[in-house]
Design a protein around this motif. Sequence first.
Motif, short mmCIF file in Angstrom:
data_model
loop_
_atom_site.label_atom_id
_atom_site.label_comp_id
_atom_site.label_asym_id
_atom_site.label_seq_id
_atom_site.Cartn_x
_atom_site.Cartn_y
_atom_site.Cartn_z
N ASP A 129 -1.81 10.44 36.93
CA ASP A 129 -1.54 10.17 35.53
C ASP A 129 -0.71 8.90 35.45
O ASP A 129 0.24 8.72 36.21
N SER A 156 5.12 15.48 39.71
CA SER A 156 3.89 15.11 39.01
C SER A 156 2.80 16.14 39.25
O SER A 156 1.86 15.91 39.99
N SER A 204 -4.09 13.37 35.19
CA SER A 204 -5.05 13.03 34.17
C SER A 204 -6.39 13.63 34.53
O SER A 204 -6.76 13.68 35.70
N ASN A 209 -2.07 5.86 28.00
CA ASN A 209 -3.19 6.77 27.75
C ASN A 209 -4.42 6.19 28.46
O ASN A 209 -4.96 5.19 28.03
N ILE A 224 0.94 17.65 36.75
CA ILE A 224 -0.14 17.60 35.77
C ILE A 224 -0.71 16.19 35.78
O ILE A 224 -0.07 15.25 35.35
N ALA A 265 -4.29 21.85 36.10
CA ALA A 265 -2.90 21.37 36.12
C ALA A 265 -2.16 22.10 37.22
O ALA A 265 -2.43 23.26 37.51
N GLU A 294 -7.99 10.58 29.44
CA GLU A 294 -7.17 11.20 28.40
C GLU A 294 -7.69 10.82 27.01
O GLU A 294 -7.80 11.68 26.13
N SER A 322 -3.28 15.76 31.31
CA SER A 322 -2.12 15.24 30.60
C SER A 322 -2.45 14.76 29.18
O SER A 322 -1.56 14.34 28.46
#
Length: 136
Positions: A91, A125, A129, A95, A127, A117, A99, A132
Amino acid sequence: LKGVEIAQKDFSGSGNTVDHVGHGTHVAATAAGSGAKSGGKHKGVAPGAKILDGKVLDDDGFGDDSGIIAGMQWAADQGAKIANLSLGGTDTPENDPLEAAVDKLSAQKDILFVIAAGNEGPGVSTIGSPGSAASA
Protein backbone atom coordinates in the motif's frame (compact mmCIF):
# COMPACT_ATOMS: atom_id res chain seq x y z
CA LEU A 1 -18.81 -26.20 -6.23
CA LYS A 2 -20.46 -28.28 -8.96
CA GLY A 3 -23.18 -26.22 -10.62
CA VAL A 4 -22.24 -23.08 -8.67
CA GLU A 5 -20.00 -21.38 -11.22
CA ILE A 6 -21.98 -19.42 -13.81
CA ALA A 7 -19.14 -17.83 -15.81
CA GLN A 8 -15.36 -17.84 -15.97
CA LYS A 9 -12.76 -15.66 -17.63
CA ASP A 10 -8.97 -15.37 -17.57
CA PHE A 11 -7.47 -11.93 -16.91
CA SER A 12 -4.05 -13.24 -15.88
CA GLY A 13 -2.60 -14.04 -19.28
CA SER A 14 -2.30 -17.70 -18.27
CA GLY A 15 -4.61 -18.82 -21.04
CA ASN A 16 -6.69 -20.86 -18.61
CA THR A 17 -8.97 -20.48 -15.59
CA VAL A 18 -7.51 -23.40 -13.63
CA ASP A 19 -6.63 -22.52 -10.03
CA HIS A 20 -3.17 -24.09 -9.81
CA VAL A 21 -2.53 -22.46 -6.41
CA GLY A 22 -5.85 -23.64 -4.95
CA HIS A 23 -6.57 -20.64 -2.77
CA GLY A 24 -9.31 -19.16 -4.95
CA THR A 25 -11.14 -22.49 -5.08
CA HIS A 26 -10.86 -22.82 -1.30
CA VAL A 27 -12.32 -19.35 -0.78
CA ALA A 28 -15.12 -20.00 -3.30
CA ALA A 29 -16.06 -23.18 -1.41
CA THR A 30 -15.99 -21.32 1.90
CA ALA A 31 -18.43 -18.83 0.39
CA ALA A 32 -20.75 -20.93 -1.76
CA GLY A 33 -19.94 -24.60 -1.24
CA SER A 34 -22.99 -26.87 -1.12
CA GLY A 35 -21.51 -29.33 1.35
CA ALA A 36 -22.36 -32.17 -1.03
CA LYS A 37 -19.17 -34.13 -0.26
CA SER A 38 -20.00 -34.07 3.47
CA GLY A 39 -23.70 -34.81 3.11
CA GLY A 40 -24.49 -31.13 3.72
CA LYS A 41 -22.53 -30.92 6.97
CA HIS A 42 -19.82 -28.55 5.71
CA LYS A 43 -21.61 -25.93 3.65
CA GLY A 44 -20.24 -22.55 2.71
CA VAL A 45 -21.50 -19.42 4.44
CA ALA A 46 -23.78 -18.67 1.48
CA PRO A 47 -24.85 -22.00 0.01
CA GLY A 48 -26.91 -21.36 -3.10
CA ALA A 49 -24.83 -18.34 -4.11
CA LYS A 50 -23.43 -18.36 -7.63
CA ILE A 51 -19.76 -17.83 -8.51
CA LEU A 52 -18.23 -15.74 -11.27
CA ASP A 53 -14.72 -17.12 -11.70
CA GLY A 54 -12.39 -14.34 -12.80
CA LYS A 55 -8.76 -15.50 -12.75
CA VAL A 56 -6.65 -12.41 -12.12
CA LEU A 57 -3.47 -14.06 -10.82
CA ASP A 58 -1.31 -16.35 -12.96
CA ASP A 59 -0.48 -19.99 -12.29
CA ASP A 60 2.19 -18.93 -9.77
CA GLY A 61 -0.09 -16.52 -7.89
CA PHE A 62 1.12 -13.24 -9.38
CA GLY A 63 -0.70 -10.65 -11.46
CA ASP A 64 -0.66 -7.16 -12.91
CA ASP A 65 -2.87 -4.31 -11.73
CA SER A 66 -4.41 -4.12 -15.21
CA GLY A 67 -5.59 -7.73 -15.09
CA ILE A 68 -6.92 -7.36 -11.56
CA ILE A 69 -8.82 -4.20 -12.47
CA ALA A 70 -10.19 -5.83 -15.64
CA GLY A 71 -11.43 -8.78 -13.55
CA MET A 72 -13.07 -6.44 -11.05
CA GLN A 73 -14.80 -4.53 -13.86
CA TRP A 74 -15.96 -7.78 -15.47
CA ALA A 75 -17.48 -9.03 -12.20
CA ALA A 76 -19.25 -5.71 -11.67
CA ASP A 77 -20.53 -5.70 -15.26
CA GLN A 78 -21.86 -9.25 -14.77
CA GLY A 79 -23.98 -7.95 -11.89
CA ALA A 80 -21.97 -9.33 -8.98
CA LYS A 81 -23.13 -7.95 -5.64
CA ILE A 82 -20.04 -9.16 -3.75
CA ALA A 83 -16.54 -9.67 -5.15
CA ASN A 84 -13.83 -11.44 -3.22
CA LEU A 85 -10.20 -10.55 -3.86
CA SER A 86 -7.93 -12.82 -1.86
CA LEU A 87 -4.87 -10.83 -2.79
CA GLY A 88 -2.95 -7.78 -1.78
CA GLY A 89 0.24 -5.87 -2.33
CA THR A 90 2.16 -2.93 -1.00
CA ASP A 91 0.00 0.00 0.00
CA THR A 92 1.31 3.43 -0.90
CA PRO A 93 0.35 6.69 0.82
CA GLU A 94 -1.54 7.87 -2.26
CA ASN A 95 -4.68 6.28 -3.67
CA ASP A 96 -3.27 3.70 -6.11
CA PRO A 97 -5.06 2.34 -9.22
CA LEU A 98 -6.41 -0.77 -7.44
CA GLU A 99 -7.83 1.26 -4.55
CA ALA A 100 -9.31 3.78 -7.01
CA ALA A 101 -10.98 0.97 -8.98
CA VAL A 102 -12.48 -0.55 -5.81
CA ASP A 103 -13.90 2.80 -4.74
CA LYS A 104 -15.17 3.70 -8.24
CA LEU A 105 -16.84 0.35 -8.92
CA SER A 106 -18.32 0.21 -5.43
CA ALA A 107 -19.98 3.57 -5.97
CA GLN A 108 -21.03 3.04 -9.60
CA LYS A 109 -22.17 -0.57 -9.48
CA ASP A 110 -23.19 -0.99 -5.81
CA ILE A 111 -20.78 -3.90 -5.40
CA LEU A 112 -19.06 -4.83 -2.15
CA PHE A 113 -15.41 -5.81 -2.46
CA VAL A 114 -14.22 -8.17 0.25
CA ILE A 115 -10.44 -8.05 0.14
CA ALA A 116 -7.67 -9.84 2.01
CA ALA A 117 -6.13 -8.08 4.99
CA GLY A 118 -3.59 -9.13 7.56
CA ASN A 119 -1.78 -11.62 5.37
CA GLU A 120 1.60 -10.47 6.68
CA GLY A 121 0.64 -11.16 10.28
CA PRO A 122 1.12 -8.75 13.16
CA GLY A 123 3.10 -5.67 12.31
CA VAL A 124 3.00 -2.18 10.93
CA SER A 125 1.65 -2.85 7.43
CA THR A 126 -0.86 -5.71 7.54
CA ILE A 127 -3.48 -4.22 5.22
CA GLY A 128 -2.19 -3.91 1.69
CA SER A 129 -3.71 -2.55 -1.46
CA PRO A 130 -6.47 -2.85 -2.57
CA GLY A 131 -7.80 -3.86 0.88
CA SER A 132 -6.80 -0.38 2.00
CA ALA A 133 -9.42 1.21 -0.26
CA ALA A 134 -11.96 3.27 1.68
CA SER A 135 -14.92 1.24 0.41
CA ALA A 136 -13.35 -2.21 0.75
